[in-house]
Design a protein around this motif. Structure first.
Motif, PDB file in Angstrom:
ATOM      1  N   GLY A 252       0.752  -1.250   0.000  1.00  0.00           N
ATOM      2  CA  GLY A 252       0.000   0.000   0.000  1.00  0.00           C
ATOM      3  C   GLY A 252       0.779   1.295   0.000  1.00  0.00           C
ATOM      4  N   PHE A 253       1.989   1.317  -0.566  1.00  0.00           N
ATOM      5  CA  PHE A 253       2.703   2.598  -0.613  1.00  0.00           C
ATOM      6  C   PHE A 253       3.136   2.954  -2.045  1.00  0.00           C
ATOM      7  CE2 PHE A 253       5.549  -0.766   0.929  1.00  0.00           C
ATOM      8  CZ  PHE A 253       6.591  -0.730   0.022  1.00  0.00           C
ATOM      9  N   SER A 254       2.207   2.743  -2.972  1.00  0.00           N
ATOM     10  CA  SER A 254       2.482   3.047  -4.378  1.00  0.00           C
ATOM     11  C   SER A 254       2.806   4.520  -4.596  1.00  0.00           C
ATOM     12  CB  SER A 254       1.279   2.666  -5.239  1.00  0.00           C
ATOM     13  OG  SER A 254       0.877   1.345  -5.012  1.00  0.00           O
ATOM     14  N   ALA A 255       2.069   5.408  -3.938  1.00  0.00           N
ATOM     15  CA  ALA A 255       2.304   6.836  -4.119  1.00  0.00           C
ATOM     16  C   ALA A 255       3.687   7.219  -3.609  1.00  0.00           C
ATOM     17  CB  ALA A 255       1.222   7.647  -3.404  1.00  0.00           C
ATOM     18  N   ALA A 256       4.086   6.646  -2.487  1.00  0.00           N
ATOM     19  CA  ALA A 256       5.419   6.938  -1.947  1.00  0.00           C
ATOM     20  C   ALA A 256       6.509   6.489  -2.917  1.00  0.00           C
ATOM     21  CB  ALA A 256       5.597   6.257  -0.590  1.00  0.00           C
ATOM     22  N   LEU A 257       6.302   5.342  -3.555  1.00  0.00           N
ATOM     23  CA  LEU A 257       7.283   4.856  -4.531  1.00  0.00           C
ATOM     24  C   LEU A 257       7.353   5.786  -5.737  1.00  0.00           C
ATOM     25  CD1 LEU A 257       6.551   1.009  -4.552  1.00  0.00           C
ATOM     26  CD2 LEU A 257       8.490   2.176  -3.494  1.00  0.00           C
ATOM     27  N   ALA A 258       6.204   6.263  -6.205  1.00  0.00           N
ATOM     28  CA  ALA A 258       6.184   7.180  -7.348  1.00  0.00           C
ATOM     29  C   ALA A 258       6.910   8.476  -7.018  1.00  0.00           C
ATOM     30  CB  ALA A 258       4.742   7.463  -7.760  1.00  0.00           C
ATOM     31  N   VAL A 259       6.674   8.996  -5.824  1.00  0.00           N
ATOM     32  CA  VAL A 259       7.351  10.226  -5.399  1.00  0.00           C
ATOM     33  C   VAL A 259       8.857  10.007  -5.301  1.00  0.00           C
ATOM     34  CG1 VAL A 259       7.675  11.814  -3.458  1.00  0.00           C
ATOM     35  CG2 VAL A 259       5.365  11.222  -4.228  1.00  0.00           C
ATOM     36  N   GLU A 260       9.256   8.869  -4.732  1.00  0.00           N
ATOM     37  CA  GLU A 260      10.685   8.575  -4.583  1.00  0.00           C
ATOM     38  C   GLU A 260      11.343   8.417  -5.947  1.00  0.00           C
ATOM     39  OE1 GLU A 260      13.818   8.661  -2.203  1.00  0.00           O
ATOM     40  OE2 GLU A 260      11.769   8.669  -1.458  1.00  0.00           O
ATOM     41  N   ASN A 261      10.649   7.761  -6.864  1.00  0.00           N
ATOM     42  CA  ASN A 261      11.169   7.571  -8.206  1.00  0.00           C
ATOM     43  C   ASN A 261      11.433   8.916  -8.875  1.00  0.00           C
ATOM     44  OD1 ASN A 261      10.437   7.317 -11.323  1.00  0.00           O
ATOM     45  ND2 ASN A 261      11.295   5.370 -10.668  1.00  0.00           N
ATOM     46  N   LEU A 262      10.454   9.818  -8.813  1.00  0.00           N
ATOM     47  CA  LEU A 262      10.610  11.113  -9.482  1.00  0.00           C
ATOM     48  C   LEU A 262      11.603  12.012  -8.751  1.00  0.00           C
ATOM     49  CD1 LEU A 262       9.690  12.754 -11.883  1.00  0.00           C
ATOM     50  CD2 LEU A 262       7.881  13.740 -10.459  1.00  0.00           C
ATOM     51  N   THR A 263      11.626  11.934  -7.419  1.00  0.00           N
ATOM     52  CA  THR A 263      12.601  12.720  -6.655  1.00  0.00           C
ATOM     53  C   THR A 263      14.023  12.339  -7.044  1.00  0.00           C
ATOM     54  OG1 THR A 263      11.094  12.952  -4.768  1.00  0.00           O
ATOM     55  CG2 THR A 263      13.443  13.263  -4.338  1.00  0.00           C
ATOM     56  N   ASN A 264      14.270  11.029  -7.165  1.00  0.00           N
ATOM     57  CA  ASN A 264      15.605  10.589  -7.551  1.00  0.00           C
ATOM     58  C   ASN A 264      15.897  10.917  -9.008  1.00  0.00           C
ATOM     59  OD1 ASN A 264      18.133   8.930  -6.981  1.00  0.00           O
ATOM     60  ND2 ASN A 264      17.316   7.975  -8.826  1.00  0.00           N
ATOM     61  N   LEU A 265      14.881  10.881  -9.850  1.00  0.00           N
ATOM     62  CA  LEU A 265      15.077  11.238 -11.251  1.00  0.00           C
ATOM     63  C   LEU A 265      15.535  12.691 -11.359  1.00  0.00           C
ATOM     64  CD1 LEU A 265      14.776   9.960 -14.053  1.00  0.00           C
ATOM     65  CD2 LEU A 265      12.497  10.971 -14.169  1.00  0.00           C
ATOM     66  N   ARG A 266      14.934  13.557 -10.577  1.00  0.00           N
ATOM     67  CA  ARG A 266      15.358  14.958 -10.565  1.00  0.00           C
ATOM     68  C   ARG A 266      16.787  15.076 -10.053  1.00  0.00           C
ATOM     69  NH1 ARG A 266      16.117  19.735  -8.075  1.00  0.00           N
ATOM     70  NH2 ARG A 266      14.972  21.579  -8.809  1.00  0.00           N
ATOM     71  N   ASN A 267      17.097  14.326  -9.002  1.00  0.00           N
ATOM     72  CA  ASN A 267      18.445  14.369  -8.431  1.00  0.00           C
ATOM     73  C   ASN A 267      19.482  13.875  -9.439  1.00  0.00           C
ATOM     74  OD1 ASN A 267      20.198  14.771  -6.059  1.00  0.00           O
ATOM     75  ND2 ASN A 267      20.487  12.559  -6.163  1.00  0.00           N
ATOM     76  N   THR A 268      19.117  12.855 -10.205  1.00  0.00           N
ATOM     77  CA  THR A 268      20.032  12.345 -11.221  1.00  0.00           C
ATOM     78  C   THR A 268      20.188  13.350 -12.353  1.00  0.00           C
ATOM     79  OG1 THR A 268      19.368  10.080 -10.693  1.00  0.00           O
ATOM     80  CG2 THR A 268      20.488  10.416 -12.787  1.00  0.00           C
ATOM     81  N   TYR A 269      19.115  13.994 -12.741  1.00  0.00           N
ATOM     82  CA  TYR A 269      19.174  15.018 -13.792  1.00  0.00           C
ATOM     83  C   TYR A 269      20.151  16.132 -13.404  1.00  0.00           C
ATOM     84  CZ  TYR A 269      17.665  18.966 -16.678  1.00  0.00           C
ATOM     85  OH  TYR A 269      17.642  20.058 -17.523  1.00  0.00           O
ATOM     86  N   THR A 270      20.125  16.526 -12.139  1.00  0.00           N
ATOM     87  CA  THR A 270      21.001  17.615 -11.694  1.00  0.00           C
ATOM     88  C   THR A 270      22.378  17.136 -11.254  1.00  0.00           C
ATOM     89  OG1 THR A 270      20.198  17.492  -9.405  1.00  0.00           O
ATOM     90  CG2 THR A 270      19.016  18.966 -10.910  1.00  0.00           C
ATOM     91  N   GLY A 271      22.570  15.804 -11.191  1.00  0.00           N
ATOM     92  CA  GLY A 271      23.863  15.291 -10.741  1.00  0.00           C
ATOM     93  C   GLY A 271      24.078  15.442  -9.258  1.00  0.00           C
ATOM     94  N   GLY A 272      22.988  15.564  -8.502  1.00  0.00           N
ATOM     95  CA  GLY A 272      23.129  15.769  -7.064  1.00  0.00           C
ATOM     96  C   GLY A 272      23.761  17.119  -6.788  1.00  0.00           C
ATOM     97  N   ASP A 273      24.831  17.117  -6.041  1.00  0.00           N
ATOM     98  CA  ASP A 273      25.517  18.367  -5.693  1.00  0.00           C
ATOM     99  C   ASP A 273      26.632  18.718  -6.674  1.00  0.00           C
ATOM    100  OD1 ASP A 273      23.945  18.634  -3.394  1.00  0.00           O
ATOM    101  OD2 ASP A 273      25.323  17.423  -2.202  1.00  0.00           O
ATOM    102  N   ASN A 274      26.796  17.902  -7.725  1.00  0.00           N
ATOM    103  CA  ASN A 274      27.894  18.128  -8.662  1.00  0.00           C
ATOM    104  C   ASN A 274      27.374  18.191 -10.098  1.00  0.00           C
ATOM    105  OD1 ASN A 274      30.364  18.011  -6.861  1.00  0.00           O
ATOM    106  ND2 ASN A 274      29.384  16.078  -6.300  1.00  0.00           N
ATOM    107  N   LYS A 275      28.256  17.971 -11.043  1.00  0.00           N
ATOM    108  CA  LYS A 275      27.887  18.128 -12.444  1.00  0.00           C
ATOM    109  C   LYS A 275      26.849  17.102 -12.877  1.00  0.00           C
ATOM    110  CE  LYS A 275      32.323  20.043 -14.079  1.00  0.00           C
ATOM    111  NZ  LYS A 275      31.781  21.345 -14.500  1.00  0.00           N
ATOM    112  N   GLY A 276      25.833  17.591 -13.615  1.00  0.00           N
ATOM    113  CA  GLY A 276      24.795  16.716 -14.139  1.00  0.00           C
ATOM    114  C   GLY A 276      24.378  17.131 -15.531  1.00  0.00           C
ATOM    115  N   ILE A 277      23.356  16.491 -16.041  1.00  0.00           N
ATOM    116  CA  ILE A 277      22.845  16.819 -17.363  1.00  0.00           C
ATOM    117  C   ILE A 277      22.370  18.270 -17.415  1.00  0.00           C
ATOM    118  CG2 ILE A 277      21.003  16.315 -19.025  1.00  0.00           C
ATOM    119  CD1 ILE A 277      23.189  14.247 -19.086  1.00  0.00           C
ATOM    120  N   ASP A 278      21.886  18.794 -16.315  1.00  0.00           N
ATOM    121  CA  ASP A 278      21.474  20.200 -16.295  1.00  0.00           C
ATOM    122  C   ASP A 278      22.637  21.126 -16.636  1.00  0.00           C
ATOM    123  OD1 ASP A 278      22.771  19.574 -13.855  1.00  0.00           O
ATOM    124  OD2 ASP A 278      21.681  21.136 -12.771  1.00  0.00           O
ATOM    125  N   ASP A 279      23.813  20.834 -16.072  1.00  0.00           N
ATOM    126  CA  ASP A 279      24.994  21.649 -16.371  1.00  0.00           C
ATOM    127  C   ASP A 279      25.414  21.490 -17.830  1.00  0.00           C
ATOM    128  OD1 ASP A 279      25.583  22.588 -13.578  1.00  0.00           O
ATOM    129  OD2 ASP A 279      25.748  20.431 -13.274  1.00  0.00           O
TER     130      ASP A 279
END
Length: 356
Positions: A252-279
């Protein structure tokens, strides 16, 4: 082969979701101009600060889950079930944090297919338990194993009572052992050989790390649009909801998984605290596109977080919230799959989940 999810709706209304690999042309494969951007540093950041640590944490979470499940199987009480469920949720959330990195070793071992094909084929799982015969190495059994199978076996109706069966206990142990083995092998390969291959290839063509990353951004959004939200919500079935086909239905935590998936996708896009695809986009003078993508990530996350768990109930009880999130997911998917892919010279090489 890359993982993909095929949604088959039979005339009777039954649905099954199976990850499979195939390809589709799209986007661009033109080489990008040299901008002075240090792509090696970006890829090193991904390998050392996101991918390897992510799989390492998943490995640890699975070990914790194994211990909790062992206790639960030995003494299947409600209290021990709650402990196992907590460990299961932590491991599942961590899998969402590495879901975007289904390339290289993960692609070799079809990690996403074997670990997270949902919904689980509960009929076949019960048949396997009764017969005592099954082969988790076969791609034909992906819906009979992995985290979705554990979701059903540990938290489905009457789970505590049914775990008095020796065959059921063994099946749980075998499923978990398979998940752990695949993650262990994926992490070992990253550490031993694939890391150097990954950071040493700065091209953007098919099969390159940058190509993989941009494809996976789009692919993960397609999974949110399709199997995680859209399909069980009824977007391909004339509004008929199939709530039990969503991710983590029984716990019963499908929504939490969806949020975690997208949160990490954003973090990966930005490279976390360093260089990422955004840069990298900024170095290509695509500042406005990067701003639009980041804004859409934030808007979409806000809408997803508004959906209460269990999402299976929200499909009907909070349909307006689910629909609002679905629309924002569509917009973010277009930005990543079309605009970011074009800007980075990446060709989209997977078949999207609903053929659009």
């Amino acid at each position: 082969m890359r993982k993909n999810t095929l949604f088959v709706m039979l005339a009777t209304g039954a649905i099954s979701i199976i990850f499979y690999a195939c390809s589709k042309g799209g986007g661009s494969s033109d080489p990008q101009p040299e901008t002075g951007f240090d792509k090696t540093a970006m890829l090193t950041n991904y390998a050392d600060n996101l991918v390897i640590p992510g799989y390492t944490t998943l490995q640890t979470q699975l070990q914790t889950l194994d211990a909790a499940v062992t206790t639960f199987l030995t003494t299947p009480t409600d209290a021990n079930q709650q402990q196992a469920q907590s460990a299961f949720k932590n491991a599942y959330l961590q899998f969402e944090r590495v879901s975007v990195h289904q390339y290289g070793p993960a692609e070799t071992y079809l990690l996403g297919n074997f670990v997270n094909t949902f919904p689980a084929d509960t009929v076949k799982i019960n048949t396997n338990i009764q017969s005592g015969t099954y082969n988790f190495a076969s791609t034909g059994t992906v819906a009979q194993q992995g985290l979705p199978a554990l979701d059903y076996l540990l938290f489905g109706p009457g789970a505590v009572q049914q775990l008095s069966s020796a065959g059921r206990k063994k099946y749980v142990q075998d499923v978990l052992a398979q998940v752990k083995s695949l993650v262990d092998k994926t992490l070992a390969d990253w550490k031993s050989t694939y890391r150097s291959q990954f950071i040493g290839n700065t091209r953007s063509d098919v099969g390159s790390p940058i190509g993989y990353l941009v494809n996976q951004f789009a692919y993960e959004m397609d999974q949110l649009k399709g199997p995680r939200i859209g399909w069980p919500f009824g977007k391909q079935s004339g509004g008929i909801v199939f709530a039990d086909k969503c991710e983590a239905y029984y716990s019963g935590f499908s929504a939490a998984l969806a949020v975690e998936n997208l949160t990490n996708l954003r973090n990966t896009y930005t490279g976390g605290d360093n260089k990422g695809i955004d840069d990298y986009l900024i170095s290509l003078k695509k500042d406005q596109l990067n701003t639009d993508v980041l804004k859409q990530f934030d808007v979409t996350l806000t809408k997803l977080k508004a959906i209460p768990d269990p999402m299976s109930a929200a499909f009907t009880g909070n349909a307006d919230l689910v629909d609002a999130a679905y629309k924002e997911v569509q917009l973010l998917l277009t930005l990543l799959k079309t605009d970011v892919a074009s800007a980075t010279g990446v060709r989209i090489t997977y078949q999207d989940s609903d053929g659009d």
